[in-house]
Design a protein around this motif. Structure first.
Motif, PDB file in Angstrom:
ATOM      1  N   VAL A  48      13.859  -6.747   5.659  1.00  0.00           N
ATOM      2  CA  VAL A  48      13.269  -8.043   5.279  1.00  0.00           C
ATOM      3  C   VAL A  48      12.626  -8.689   6.506  1.00  0.00           C
ATOM      4  CG1 VAL A  48      13.752 -10.357   4.398  1.00  0.00           C
ATOM      5  CG2 VAL A  48      14.880  -8.367   3.359  1.00  0.00           C
ATOM      6  N   ASP A  49      13.326  -8.635   7.622  1.00  0.00           N
ATOM      7  CA  ASP A  49      12.764  -9.172   8.864  1.00  0.00           C
ATOM      8  C   ASP A  49      11.510  -8.403   9.280  1.00  0.00           C
ATOM      9  OD1 ASP A  49      14.769 -11.077   9.043  1.00  0.00           O
ATOM     10  OD2 ASP A  49      16.034  -9.870  10.373  1.00  0.00           O
ATOM     11  N   GLU A  50      11.516  -7.090   9.053  1.00  0.00           N
ATOM     12  CA  GLU A  50      10.337  -6.284   9.359  1.00  0.00           C
ATOM     13  C   GLU A  50       9.135  -6.748   8.539  1.00  0.00           C
ATOM     14  OE1 GLU A  50      11.167  -2.162   8.779  1.00  0.00           O
ATOM     15  OE2 GLU A  50      12.830  -2.142  10.212  1.00  0.00           O
ATOM     16  N   LEU A  51       9.375  -7.058   7.260  1.00  0.00           N
ATOM     17  CA  LEU A  51       8.285  -7.537   6.413  1.00  0.00           C
ATOM     18  C   LEU A  51       7.754  -8.868   6.929  1.00  0.00           C
ATOM     19  CD1 LEU A  51       6.429  -7.535   3.994  1.00  0.00           C
ATOM     20  CD2 LEU A  51       8.318  -8.408   2.591  1.00  0.00           C
ATOM     21  N   ARG A  52       8.637  -9.736   7.351  1.00  0.00           N
ATOM     22  CA  ARG A  52       8.198 -11.036   7.859  1.00  0.00           C
ATOM     23  C   ARG A  52       7.332 -10.843   9.119  1.00  0.00           C
ATOM     24  NH1 ARG A  52      10.724 -15.186   5.753  1.00  0.00           N
ATOM     25  NH2 ARG A  52      12.661 -14.009   5.479  1.00  0.00           N
ATOM     26  N   ARG A  53       7.784  -9.943  10.006  1.00  0.00           N
ATOM     27  CA  ARG A  53       7.015  -9.688  11.231  1.00  0.00           C
ATOM     28  C   ARG A  53       5.670  -9.032  10.915  1.00  0.00           C
ATOM     29  NH1 ARG A  53      12.265  -8.338  13.210  1.00  0.00           N
ATOM     30  NH2 ARG A  53      11.926  -6.127  12.734  1.00  0.00           N
ATOM     31  N   GLY A 203       1.456  -2.411  -2.575  1.00  0.00           N
ATOM     32  CA  GLY A 203       2.902  -2.551  -2.628  1.00  0.00           C
ATOM     33  C   GLY A 203       3.390  -2.717  -4.055  1.00  0.00           C
ATOM     34  N   PRO A 204       4.684  -3.032  -4.228  1.00  0.00           N
ATOM     35  CA  PRO A 204       5.251  -3.155  -5.573  1.00  0.00           C
ATOM     36  C   PRO A 204       4.972  -4.522  -6.184  1.00  0.00           C
ATOM     37  CG  PRO A 204       6.950  -3.554  -3.951  1.00  0.00           C
ATOM     38  CD  PRO A 204       5.706  -3.191  -3.175  1.00  0.00           C
ATOM     39  N   GLU A 205       4.994  -4.582  -7.502  1.00  0.00           N
ATOM     40  CA  GLU A 205       4.927  -5.884  -8.174  1.00  0.00           C
ATOM     41  C   GLU A 205       6.212  -6.660  -7.880  1.00  0.00           C
ATOM     42  OE1 GLU A 205       2.628  -6.611 -11.799  1.00  0.00           O
ATOM     43  OE2 GLU A 205       3.145  -4.557 -12.323  1.00  0.00           O
ATOM     44  N   GLY A 206       6.085  -7.990  -7.875  1.00  0.00           N
ATOM     45  CA  GLY A 206       7.257  -8.832  -7.674  1.00  0.00           C
ATOM     46  C   GLY A 206       7.605  -9.076  -6.215  1.00  0.00           C
ATOM     47  N   MET A 207       6.663  -8.795  -5.298  1.00  0.00           N
ATOM     48  CA  MET A 207       6.919  -9.017  -3.876  1.00  0.00           C
ATOM     49  C   MET A 207       5.626  -9.474  -3.206  1.00  0.00           C
ATOM     50  SD  MET A 207       9.490  -8.773  -1.735  1.00  0.00           S
ATOM     51  CE  MET A 207       9.025 -10.222  -0.773  1.00  0.00           C
ATOM     52  N   GLY A 208       5.669 -10.675  -2.619  1.00  0.00           N
ATOM     53  CA  GLY A 208       4.481 -11.207  -1.977  1.00  0.00           C
ATOM     54  C   GLY A 208       4.830 -12.046  -0.772  1.00  0.00           C
ATOM     55  N   ILE A 209       3.806 -12.631  -0.187  1.00  0.00           N
ATOM     56  CA  ILE A 209       3.995 -13.460   0.997  1.00  0.00           C
ATOM     57  C   ILE A 209       3.243 -14.772   0.857  1.00  0.00           C
ATOM     58  CG2 ILE A 209       4.417 -11.536   2.578  1.00  0.00           C
ATOM     59  CD1 ILE A 209       1.503 -11.620   3.410  1.00  0.00           C
ATOM     60  N   ALA A 210       3.820 -15.792   1.430  1.00  0.00           N
ATOM     61  CA  ALA A 210       3.160 -17.082   1.555  1.00  0.00           C
ATOM     62  C   ALA A 210       3.158 -17.488   3.019  1.00  0.00           C
ATOM     63  CB  ALA A 210       3.865 -18.148   0.709  1.00  0.00           C
ATOM     64  N   ALA A 261      11.390  -3.850   1.496  1.00  0.00           N
ATOM     65  CA  ALA A 261      11.280  -2.575   2.200  1.00  0.00           C
ATOM     66  C   ALA A 261       9.986  -1.858   1.844  1.00  0.00           C
ATOM     67  CB  ALA A 261      12.485  -1.694   1.866  1.00  0.00           C
ATOM     68  N   ALA A 262       9.628  -1.905   0.561  1.00  0.00           N
ATOM     69  CA  ALA A 262       8.421  -1.209   0.113  1.00  0.00           C
ATOM     70  C   ALA A 262       7.159  -1.869   0.658  1.00  0.00           C
ATOM     71  CB  ALA A 262       8.382  -1.175  -1.411  1.00  0.00           C
ATOM     72  N   LEU A 263       7.087  -3.200   0.567  1.00  0.00           N
ATOM     73  CA  LEU A 263       5.883  -3.882   1.048  1.00  0.00           C
ATOM     74  C   LEU A 263       5.765  -3.773   2.564  1.00  0.00           C
ATOM     75  CD1 LEU A 263       3.356  -5.445   0.396  1.00  0.00           C
ATOM     76  CD2 LEU A 263       4.702  -7.565   0.397  1.00  0.00           C
ATOM     77  N   ALA A 264       6.889  -3.827   3.269  1.00  0.00           N
ATOM     78  CA  ALA A 264       6.863  -3.667   4.724  1.00  0.00           C
ATOM     79  C   ALA A 264       6.302  -2.299   5.094  1.00  0.00           C
ATOM     80  CB  ALA A 264       8.269  -3.832   5.304  1.00  0.00           C
ATOM     81  N   ALA A 265       6.688  -1.263   4.357  1.00  0.00           N
ATOM     82  CA  ALA A 265       6.192   0.088   4.630  1.00  0.00           C
ATOM     83  C   ALA A 265       4.696   0.174   4.395  1.00  0.00           C
ATOM     84  CB  ALA A 265       6.929   1.098   3.755  1.00  0.00           C
ATOM     85  N   SER A 266       4.220  -0.489   3.340  1.00  0.00           N
ATOM     86  CA  SER A 266       2.792  -0.467   3.051  1.00  0.00           C
ATOM     87  C   SER A 266       2.008  -1.257   4.101  1.00  0.00           C
ATOM     88  CB  SER A 266       2.526  -1.020   1.653  1.00  0.00           C
ATOM     89  OG  SER A 266       1.363  -0.455   1.093  1.00  0.00           O
ATOM     90  N   LEU A 269       1.257   0.629   7.177  1.00  0.00           N
ATOM     91  CA  LEU A 269       0.102   1.513   7.027  1.00  0.00           C
ATOM     92  C   LEU A 269      -1.188   0.768   7.363  1.00  0.00           C
ATOM     93  CD1 LEU A 269      -1.102   4.225   5.958  1.00  0.00           C
ATOM     94  CD2 LEU A 269      -1.018   3.224   3.673  1.00  0.00           C
ATOM     95  N   PHE A 270      -1.341  -0.451   6.846  1.00  0.00           N
ATOM     96  CA  PHE A 270      -2.541  -1.244   7.113  1.00  0.00           C
ATOM     97  C   PHE A 270      -2.646  -1.628   8.586  1.00  0.00           C
ATOM     98  CE2 PHE A 270      -2.302  -1.554   2.577  1.00  0.00           C
ATOM     99  CZ  PHE A 270      -3.612  -1.715   2.161  1.00  0.00           C
ATOM    100  N   LEU A 271      -1.523  -2.006   9.176  1.00  0.00           N
ATOM    101  CA  LEU A 271      -1.538  -2.398  10.584  1.00  0.00           C
ATOM    102  C   LEU A 271      -1.860  -1.211  11.486  1.00  0.00           C
ATOM    103  CD1 LEU A 271       1.565  -4.773  10.576  1.00  0.00           C
ATOM    104  CD2 LEU A 271      -0.832  -5.456  10.848  1.00  0.00           C
ATOM    105  N   THR A 272      -1.383  -0.032  11.117  1.00  0.00           N
ATOM    106  CA  THR A 272      -1.698   1.167  11.891  1.00  0.00           C
ATOM    107  C   THR A 272      -3.191   1.469  11.857  1.00  0.00           C
ATOM    108  OG1 THR A 272       0.495   2.103  11.474  1.00  0.00           O
ATOM    109  CG2 THR A 272      -1.242   3.641  12.128  1.00  0.00           C
ATOM    110  N   ILE A 273      -3.795   1.354  10.682  1.00  0.00           N
ATOM    111  CA  ILE A 273      -5.241   1.551  10.555  1.00  0.00           C
ATOM    112  C   ILE A 273      -5.988   0.530  11.400  1.00  0.00           C
ATOM    113  CG2 ILE A 273      -7.186   1.422   8.946  1.00  0.00           C
ATOM    114  CD1 ILE A 273      -5.260   2.558   6.804  1.00  0.00           C
ATOM    115  N   ARG A 274      -5.554  -0.712  11.347  1.00  0.00           N
ATOM    116  CA  ARG A 274      -6.217  -1.758  12.133  1.00  0.00           C
ATOM    117  C   ARG A 274      -6.104  -1.480  13.624  1.00  0.00           C
ATOM    118  NH1 ARG A 274      -4.280  -7.957  11.808  1.00  0.00           N
ATOM    119  NH2 ARG A 274      -2.684  -7.181  13.241  1.00  0.00           N
TER     120      ARG A 274
END
Length: 369
Positions: A48-53, A203-210, A261-266, A269-274
């Protein structure tokens, strides 16, 4: 992207397919939960902390300004319901917004808030028209970064700058742009933002960021509080309602561990490309493909709605086939292995960076004119 083995997938503006890293993270969590139970809780909390970061890195903001949410609607309601409105205040938004960015604001009418909907010029959302609808009563402009049906991308930097010059805050529904276009909040001072992870972020449905700016924490009433909203969240024996000095105060209870966990993993991927290819690599690829798609459709006599300048285009191309209903065309494409949607009286194709010219040819050639 395993989806490519089965489909020409051009429906990211609806629900994107899971990236392989996201799917693997879900399977890993399921195995851990099945065999280890809550002995894995510290590991899950770390993800969860990884996703926030990762979210903060993607947006160019601070981790304490990130709030994890189940969907975009929740993020919009955090602001609409939490804002300390006064009778007579007004909110300005474009006409034709997705209902998620309409109903929460209209719901404030009971508190004396006026909603001003600004007409579009065709598919264009005019910054000048939005600003012209504002006056001394206007507290906030709320809009989508990219129109869900039109694909029109707003001049966000100009809007935010000129709104702030007038003392007006900006809420951004970023769901149709985040994952394609770079958004550095160190340069564009958006006040509030929300986006679900199940479209362009793969990422999966039901998980987002604000995102809620630190300077606005106390401007919002925390109307939905729980054990996780407070500073000493694990002090169950002597609970004290002292809110965290972070946007996490708006996360009242247990986190969506598997979704995080799923959204953080995705996002990784985007950050690596960037990091390897630059912040505009995905956008450049997507816009190149959508230009190719529009040209191929026009060669077939099929009209598209995306005639705006390049800096207003997106991954969305909506088109109409003469003499054919959008539903019939969509079903025809589905039989040919192409996934698209029907929106606003047209067929909407939404192209991501992993698509290729072969995908576009498959779509165009499957349409019976």
């Amino acid at each position: 992207m395993p989806i490519t083995k089965n489909w020409t997938y051009l429906d990211h503006a609806a629900v994107g397919p899971l990236s392989a890293p996201a799917a693997q993270a879900i399977c890993r969590y399921a195995g851990e939960a099945e065999s280890q139970g809550d002995t894995m809780w510290p590991t899950w909390a770390g993800r969860v902390d990884e996703l926030r970061r990762a979210s903060a890195a993607l947006l160019g903001t601070e981790t304490d300004e990130i709030c994890l949410i189940p969907n975009t609607s929740t993020g919009i309601n955090l602001i609409a319901e939490g804002f300390r409105w006064q009778a007579g205040d007004s909110v300005v938004l474009p006409e034709g917004e997705f209902p998620s960015n309409l109903f929460p604001w209209e719901n404030q009418a009971a508190r004396g808030v006026t909603i001003r909907k600004v007409a579009r010029q065709g598919d264009v959302v005019s910054v000048d028209d939005l600003l012209a609808a504002c006056d001394a009563s206007t507290k906030l402009i709320s809009l989508s970064w990219v129109g869900y049906a039109s694909g029109y991308r707003i001049d966000l930097e100009r809007l935010v700058g000129e709104a702030h010059d007038r003392g007006i805050l900006v809420f951004l529904d970023a769901i149709q742009g985040l994952g394609v276009f770079d958004l550095d909040l160190r340069k564009i001072d958006v006040d509030f933002l929300a986006a679900d992870g199940h479209k362009w972020l793969l990422g999966p449905e039901g998980m987002g960021i604000a995102m809620i700016r630190r300077k606005h924490f106390d401007r919002l009433r925390c109307g939905n509080v729980g054990w996780n909203s407070v500073k000493n969240a694990f002090n169950y024996a002597k609970p004290e309602l002292e809110l965290k000095n972070a946007a996490e105060r708006f996360e009242p209870g247990s986190a969506n561990m598997v979704g995080s966990a799923a959204l953080a993993a995705s996002l990784d991927l985007f950050l690596t490309i960037r990091d390897h290819h630059g912040p505009d690599a995905i956008a450049s690829r997507v816009l190149s493909l959508t230009d190719e798609l529009r040209e191929s459709l026009l060669e077939r006599g099929i009209t598209t709605r995306q005639d705006a300048e390049q800096n207003h285009r997106s991954g969305i191309v909506t088109f109409e086939v003469p003499g054919r209903s959008p539903v019939d065309v969509r079903n025809e494409l589905l039989k040919a292995g192409c996934v698209v949607s029907c929106r606003d009286g047209g067929v909407r194709a939404s192209v991501h960076a992993y698509n290729n010219s072969e995908d576009l040819s498959r779509l165009v050639n499957a349409i019976k004119a």
